[in-house]
Design a protein around this motif. Structure first.
Motif, PDB file in Angstrom:
ATOM      1  N   GLY A 278       0.790  -1.230   0.000  1.00 53.82           N
ATOM      2  CA  GLY A 278       0.000   0.000   0.000  1.00 53.82           C
ATOM      3  C   GLY A 278       0.812   1.264   0.000  1.00 53.82           C
ATOM      4  O   GLY A 278       0.272   2.359   0.231  1.00 53.82           O
ATOM      5  N   ILE A 279       2.117   1.185  -0.254  1.00 52.20           N
ATOM      6  CA  ILE A 279       2.954   2.386  -0.300  1.00 52.20           C
ATOM      7  C   ILE A 279       2.712   3.086  -1.645  1.00 52.20           C
ATOM      8  O   ILE A 279       2.847   2.458  -2.705  1.00 52.20           O
ATOM      9  CB  ILE A 279       4.439   2.023  -0.153  1.00 52.20           C
ATOM     10  CG1 ILE A 279       4.676   1.222   1.133  1.00 52.20           C
ATOM     11  CG2 ILE A 279       5.302   3.280  -0.179  1.00 52.20           C
ATOM     12  CD1 ILE A 279       4.283   1.947   2.385  1.00 52.20           C
ATOM     13  N   PRO A 280       2.355   4.341  -1.655  1.00 51.68           N
ATOM     14  CA  PRO A 280       2.123   5.051  -2.927  1.00 51.68           C
ATOM     15  C   PRO A 280       3.358   5.027  -3.823  1.00 51.68           C
ATOM     16  O   PRO A 280       4.495   5.045  -3.339  1.00 51.68           O
ATOM     17  CB  PRO A 280       1.788   6.475  -2.486  1.00 51.68           C
ATOM     18  CG  PRO A 280       1.316   6.339  -1.072  1.00 51.68           C
ATOM     19  CD  PRO A 280       2.092   5.210  -0.483  1.00 51.68           C
ATOM     20  N   GLY A 281       3.151   5.024  -5.115  1.00 56.46           N
ATOM     21  CA  GLY A 281       4.243   4.929  -6.071  1.00 56.46           C
ATOM     22  C   GLY A 281       5.254   6.042  -5.928  1.00 56.46           C
ATOM     23  O   GLY A 281       6.462   5.834  -6.088  1.00 56.46           O
ATOM     24  N   GLU A 282       4.763   7.257  -5.616  1.00 58.06           N
ATOM     25  CA  GLU A 282       5.685   8.382  -5.525  1.00 58.06           C
ATOM     26  C   GLU A 282       6.599   8.278  -4.303  1.00 58.06           C
ATOM     27  O   GLU A 282       7.621   8.975  -4.219  1.00 58.06           O
ATOM     28  CB  GLU A 282       4.926   9.710  -5.500  1.00 58.06           C
ATOM     29  CG  GLU A 282       3.981   9.889  -4.335  1.00 58.06           C
ATOM     30  CD  GLU A 282       2.574   9.324  -4.596  1.00 58.06           C
ATOM     31  OE1 GLU A 282       1.648   9.665  -3.862  1.00 58.06           O
ATOM     32  OE2 GLU A 282       2.441   8.555  -5.589  1.00 58.06           O
ATOM     33  N   GLU A 283       6.244   7.397  -3.333  1.00 60.52           N
ATOM     34  CA  GLU A 283       7.071   7.240  -2.144  1.00 60.52           C
ATOM     35  C   GLU A 283       8.069   6.083  -2.279  1.00 60.52           C
ATOM     36  O   GLU A 283       8.839   5.832  -1.353  1.00 60.52           O
ATOM     37  CB  GLU A 283       6.194   7.001  -0.913  1.00 60.52           C
ATOM     38  CG  GLU A 283       5.301   8.169  -0.561  1.00 60.52           C
ATOM     39  CD  GLU A 283       4.488   7.907   0.691  1.00 60.52           C
ATOM     40  OE1 GLU A 283       4.899   7.015   1.484  1.00 60.52           O
ATOM     41  OE2 GLU A 283       3.462   8.581   0.881  1.00 60.52           O
ATOM     42  N   ILE A 284       8.026   5.374  -3.415  1.00 62.64           N
ATOM     43  CA  ILE A 284       8.942   4.249  -3.624  1.00 62.64           C
ATOM     44  C   ILE A 284      10.159   4.776  -4.379  1.00 62.64           C
ATOM     45  O   ILE A 284      10.057   5.224  -5.525  1.00 62.64           O
ATOM     46  CB  ILE A 284       8.256   3.129  -4.426  1.00 62.64           C
ATOM     47  CG1 ILE A 284       7.035   2.607  -3.668  1.00 62.64           C
ATOM     48  CG2 ILE A 284       9.238   1.992  -4.706  1.00 62.64           C
ATOM     49  CD1 ILE A 284       6.227   1.558  -4.430  1.00 62.64           C
ATOM     50  N   PRO A 285      11.334   4.759  -3.745  1.00 63.62           N
ATOM     51  CA  PRO A 285      12.544   5.329  -4.389  1.00 63.62           C
ATOM     52  C   PRO A 285      12.866   4.629  -5.706  1.00 63.62           C
ATOM     53  O   PRO A 285      12.587   3.442  -5.890  1.00 63.62           O
ATOM     54  CB  PRO A 285      13.644   5.096  -3.352  1.00 63.62           C
ATOM     55  CG  PRO A 285      12.922   4.976  -2.045  1.00 63.62           C
ATOM     56  CD  PRO A 285      11.620   4.308  -2.371  1.00 63.62           C
ATOM     57  N   MET A 286      13.508   5.343  -6.599  1.00 66.70           N
ATOM     58  CA  MET A 286      13.850   4.825  -7.923  1.00 66.70           C
ATOM     59  C   MET A 286      15.309   4.420  -8.028  1.00 66.70           C
ATOM     60  O   MET A 286      15.789   4.075  -9.108  1.00 66.70           O
ATOM     61  CB  MET A 286      13.520   5.876  -8.994  1.00 66.70           C
ATOM     62  CG  MET A 286      12.048   6.226  -9.063  1.00 66.70           C
ATOM     63  SD  MET A 286      11.000   4.764  -9.288  1.00 66.70           S
ATOM     64  CE  MET A 286      11.519   4.265 -10.933  1.00 66.70           C
TER      65      MET A 286
END
Length: 1006
Positions: free
Chosen positions: A370-378
């Motif tokens: 449930g972690i939003p995509g924008e909070e997942i580091p690239m």
């Protein structure tokens, strides 16, 4: 404890009565072959610690019609038991007018069984459920079957029934506890087996219905109730009882009181702000079996350092059901992990997919949590840190499915939490530090059978029970294969199970039949194969040239054209890839479906070196088998005509090692003959069968060895090699002789003799004469047999053919015994024994010693005759000569009868009959029945004597064993006379006299 106490404890006998009787001393089995001894001992053990009157022992031993000497025989039996058992007088004590067995729970499984049940019930009263379950489990594992395996008679069967009731009551209590604890998934197959065994036991049926319901199989639970109702109506004309009926009604109305209990959850971690994720896949409703594996995964006593994850890794070949098992366990354990559960397919072996990198896998897990995509580091370092931060302090359940390597998984394991990580993979992930591993193997037949029943319905499966078993065998216990086969049948309601079985029997089509909607065994295995390095794929393809299922490092070295250590490394790599199974140190096996797959690969990707690999393996088989047989059969002629004086070759250090090699490779050698013939390698196809024939003369598998020898004859003829043709014909003849096919044996020997004359090979002519003498002796043509054996012995001496001289003299002694020439027979047999001992030939010395015993008995020297037959028996048992053992035992029983030891004779003859029944050879069967008949006649058991003599007569007539036929008629005459049937006795005696006269057998030899 003193040294004497330790010694006494180590030699004190241990007894097991919950099944067949077992007596062990120092861990080694101590057999009791007398049924009287078994019944007396078991009766005492069932009443351990209590006095058993002699009258009770008589009743248990003879039931309704004991002989007048029964009490005397019981006391004699007790004396014999005391002498057979270490500390026997302390184990069986005389107490008043009876006897008492003095044993403790450490000595007797029945006492341990009752002690464990008592402890379990005490734990139950104290509400110590876990201890109660463990106690019931341990007690029930001691049960191996009814007392004396159900052959104890009326008295012991009654005691066995009472014990069976104790067992079933304990089982009902155990399964009731497990259901209360939420353990339905792991016990369904166990309950199914018990219900099938005791279909009228309603409490067991109730437990099964509830277990099915708790496992999410409501339809199956209702069907089970209907089956119980029909069975009770058909067998007893009654309806189910109140317990089963009430349970049925509650299921129909979805009564919450019978819902599956929730497993106690571990103390919850501090409540999190976000909602716990639950992302487990669908749990297969008809999941079956894997009770041991589920218990291992869900083991509550597993301890892990606080703040560290528990990592459990399941490995196994494609299609073994790892994912289904992991998902079932995850659903079972989800309640113990309050912060949620995640599932991720790592695509290690997915068609058309590249395995996920750790970076991709961390992103997918965070998204599923449930972690939003924008909070997942690239970036990799940031994403790894975010994943570890998310998991820190949480108690979650992770299922990492279909992993390709340890590296793929290592960065996904949380560092600081009390989570459980379930990993599934085809290869064992040995680089995953701190993990516990479990290999998921084939599904037991009972569990595979349950999948069929769940998919097709019990009625359809039960209509064709044999075909259903064959279908499961062809699927090799691979859940994927079983499910596809079941689905094919479910989608084709007009097909019989037998029809699919026949399609699967076609080795070339089997993998195609086990494919459905792009999913199948072949595609699962192909992914494993394609993921291997090129060198490993080549090794796998070449190992597919092996003709059998089991192979060792030496065979692999021959196929791969390398040394043994390198070959073993290649085999272990394939074990890690789950394309090969490690059976024991140095021995490996291909699953049947993997064999089909690798043979298809070998055919599709055939390379020029493949044929040479087969030839190398056949070279290895031929040279090693010849060395083994040279060790076992010293003095035999080598292929090409060299006799025992030829140049020595390095062979096996000991006979037992040579015999062990032949035993372990027998099936592969048989298959290698067919492979050699089909590949056009006629030299190997012509020479290998000879070694199989020699080995079969000890182990008695002549039916299959003869098929190979027939191939050997054909290959020899195609090669134009008369010498090899003669060898194979003669070995084939001896195989036919051991099976009692005398006419066929003589025909093959005559062909061999013609070839010998054409080649002007004097050694071969002498061998053919000796073997013809052996065959004609069996057919009762004693004069001709005598001449041939004498001629063979004379020629062997002239040629310096020592081994043949010994075997000719040995056969000559038997013929002389039958002709009443006992002094000459003793001389011939003694010379034969001396020859065999001089060349260290054990196998043939057994027959020579047996014939020597028979000749000495004819002279009335019974003690000496017994010593000779005991020497033969010792050598026979040392070599485990399955084909000769029944005859040697029968010969010993005959001597004991002459000495007046009827009890010893009866024990020995019963042993001989048991061995003859399990033996594949037929040539000695009539002689064994004759011996049993003589013993029973001496014991005045005339009805049994007559039955045995009639059996001997039937066998002798069918096989044209004229001497045995005459002996059977002679015995029948004596028995009929003793029974008062004078006319019948005269008829039998006249027929016997006619046959004996034709054979020139004197009165003294009858």
């Amino acid at each position: 404890m003193t040294r004497e106490d330790v010694q006494d404890a180590s030699t004190r006998p241990e007894f097991a009565v919950l099944g067949s009787l077992e007596v062990r001393v120092g861990g080694e089995l101590r057999p009791l072959n007398s049924s009287l001894q078994q019944r007396v001992l078991v009766t005492l053990l069932l009443e351990a610690g209590r006095v058993v009157p002699v009258s009770r022992l008589v009743e248990a031993a003879w039931q309704e019609d004991p002989p007048g000497s029964a009490e005397h025989q019981v006391r004699k039996t007790v004396a014999k038991l005391r002498s057979r058992l270490p500390q026997g007088h302390g184990v069986i004590v005389t107490d008043g007018s009876g006897y008492r067995a003095v044993v403790g729970a450490e000595d007797l499984d029945l006492l341990r069984f009752q002690e464990l049940l008592g402890r379990a019930r005490e734990s139950l009263k104290a509400r110590e459920t876990r201890q109660a379950v463990a106690g019931f489990r341990e007690a029930l594992t001691l049960w191996r079957g009814p007392v004396l395996a159900g052959s104890g008679g009326r008295v012991l069967d009654a005691a066995s029934t009472a014990l069976e009731e104790q067992r079933l009551t304990a089982a009902e209590q155990l399964y009731g506890l497990l259901l209360d604890e939420g353990g339905a998934a792991g016990i369904t197959s166990e309950l199914r087996a018990l219900v099938d065994e005791y279909p009228l036991r309603e409490t067991l049926r109730s437990r099964l219905v509830l277990a099915l319901y708790h496992s999410g199989q409501q339809a199956a639970a209702l069907a089970e109730f209907n089956q119980a109702r029909e069975h009770l109506a058909e067998e007893l004309g009654i309806d189910p009882g109140s317990e089963l009926t009430a349970l049925h009604e509650r299921i129909l109305r979805h009564d919450s009181s019978i819902d599956r209990p929730e497993l106690p959850a571990a103390p919850a971690a501090p409540r999190q702000e976000d909602e716990a994720p639950h992302a487990l896949p669908f749990d297969v409703p008809d999941f079956s079996g894997r009770g041991h594996e589920l218990q291992w995964i869900c083991r509550p006593e597993r301890t892990t350092q606080e703040g560290s994850p528990t990592v459990l890794a399941l490995d196994g070949m494609g299609g073994s059901g790892k994912t289904t098992l992991a998902v079932r366990a995850a659903h079972h354990l989800a309640g113990q992990h309050p912060h949620g559960s995640l599932f991720l397919d790592l695509h290690g072996f997915t068609p058309g997919q590249t395995p996920l990198s750790p970076f991709q896998a961390q992103g997918d897990l965070l998204a599923a949590a449930g972690i939003p995509g924008e909070e997942i580091p690239m970036v990799p370092a940031g994403r790894a840190a975010r994943w570890q931060s998310y998991m820190r302090g949480r108690r979650m359940l992770l299922v990492l499915d279909n992993a390709a390597s340890s590296e793929q998984v290592r960065e996904l394991i949380p560092a600081f939490c009390d989570s459980l990580v379930l990993v599934t993979s085809r290869p064992r992930l040995t680089g995953l530090d701190g993990a516990e591993w479990l290999s998921v193997g084939a599904l037991p037949e009972l569990d595979s059978h349950q999948i069929l029943r769940d998919t097709l319905g019990a009625e359809r499966v039960e209509r064709e029970p044999d075909a259903a078993r064959e279908l499961l065998r062809l699927c090799g216990g691979l859940p994927l294969a079983v499910r596809i086969a079941a689905a094919r049948l479910a989608n084709r309601p007009r097909w019989t199970v037998q029809r699919l079985v026949e399609r699967l029997r076609d080795h070339n089509r089997r993998l195609d039949e086990l494919t459905s909607e792009g999913r199948g065994v072949a595609s699962a295995l192909l992914l494993s194969y394609q993921s291997m390095p090129r060198e490993q794929r080549t090794a796998f393809r070449l190992l597919g040239r092996h003709p059998g299922r089991y192979l060792d490092a030496d065979e692999a070295a021959a196929l791969l054209d390398t040394d043994v250590l390198t070959a073993e490394d290649a085999l272990e790599e394939l074990v890690d890839s789950r394309l090969l199974e490690a059976r024991e140190p140095g021995v490996y096996a291909l699953h049947d479906l993997v064999r089909s797959f690798v043979q298809r690969v070998a055919q599709d990707e055939r390379a020029p070196e493949d044929g040479r690999a087969t030839e190398r393996l056949l070279d290895h088989y031929l040279s090693t088998a010849e060395l083994a047989c040279d060790t076992l059969f010293p003095g035999r002629r080598r292929v090409g005509g060299a006799d025992e004086g030829g140049l020595p070759r390095d062979g096996f250090a000991h006979k037992d090692r040579a015999l062990q090699w032949l035993d372990h490779h027998r099936e592969s050698l048989l298959a290698a003959v067919d492979a050699a013939y089909d590949e056009g390698l006629l030299h190997h196809a012509a020479r290998l069968p000879r070694e199989l024939g020699f080995h079969s003369s000890i182990r008695g598998y002549d039916a299959s060895a003869n098929v190979a020898l027939e191939r050997g004859v054909e290959a020899s003829i195609r090669l134009g090699d008369r010498s090899l043709a003669r060898l194979n014909l003669m070995n084939l003849a001896m195989g036919k002789w051991r099976l009692g096919q005398l006419s066929g044996a003589v025909a093959r020997l005559e062909e061999a003799a013609d070839l010998s004359r054409q080649m002007e090979d004097e050694h071969s002519e002498a061998e053919c004469s000796a073997r013809l003498g052996q065959a004609y002796n069996s057919m009762g043509e004693l004069k001709r047999a005598l001449q041939l054996s004498q001629e063979a012995s004379r020629r062997a001496q002239e040629l310096g053919f020592t081994r043949l001289d010994g075997s000719s003299l040995s056969m000559l002694s038997l013929i002389q015994v039958r002709l009443g020439r006992f002094e000459e027979a003793v001389e011939s047999a003694e010379r034969a024994v001396a020859i065999f001992d001089s060349i260290k030939e054990v196998q043939l010395s057994v027959s020579a010693l047996s014939y020597l015993s028979q000749a000495i008995e004819g002279l009335g020297r019974f003690e000496e005759a017994l010593a000779r037959i005991d020497a033969a028996l010792e050598r026979c048992q040392r070599m485990n000569m399955l084909s000769e053992l029944p005859l040697v035992l029968a010969r010993r029983a005959d001597v004991l009868v002459r000495m007046g030891d009827l009890e010893g004779a009866a024990d020995t003859s019963d042993h001989a009959l048991a061995k003859a029944t399990s033996s594949t050879g037929d040539i000695h069967r009539a002689a064994v029945h004759l011996s049993v008949g003589r013993v029973r006649y001496a014991q005045s058991d005339l009805d049994t004597a007559k039955d045995q003599q009639l059996l001997a007569h039937e066998i002798a007539c069918r096989m044209e064993l004229r001497y045995d036929e005459a002996c059977a008629l002679w015995g029948l005459a004596r028995t009929a006379e003793a029974q008062g049937h004078s006319q019948l006795a005269r008829q039998h005696r006249a027929a016997a006299d006619t046959l004996f006269s034709l054979m020139k057998v004197p009165e003294a030899a009858r």
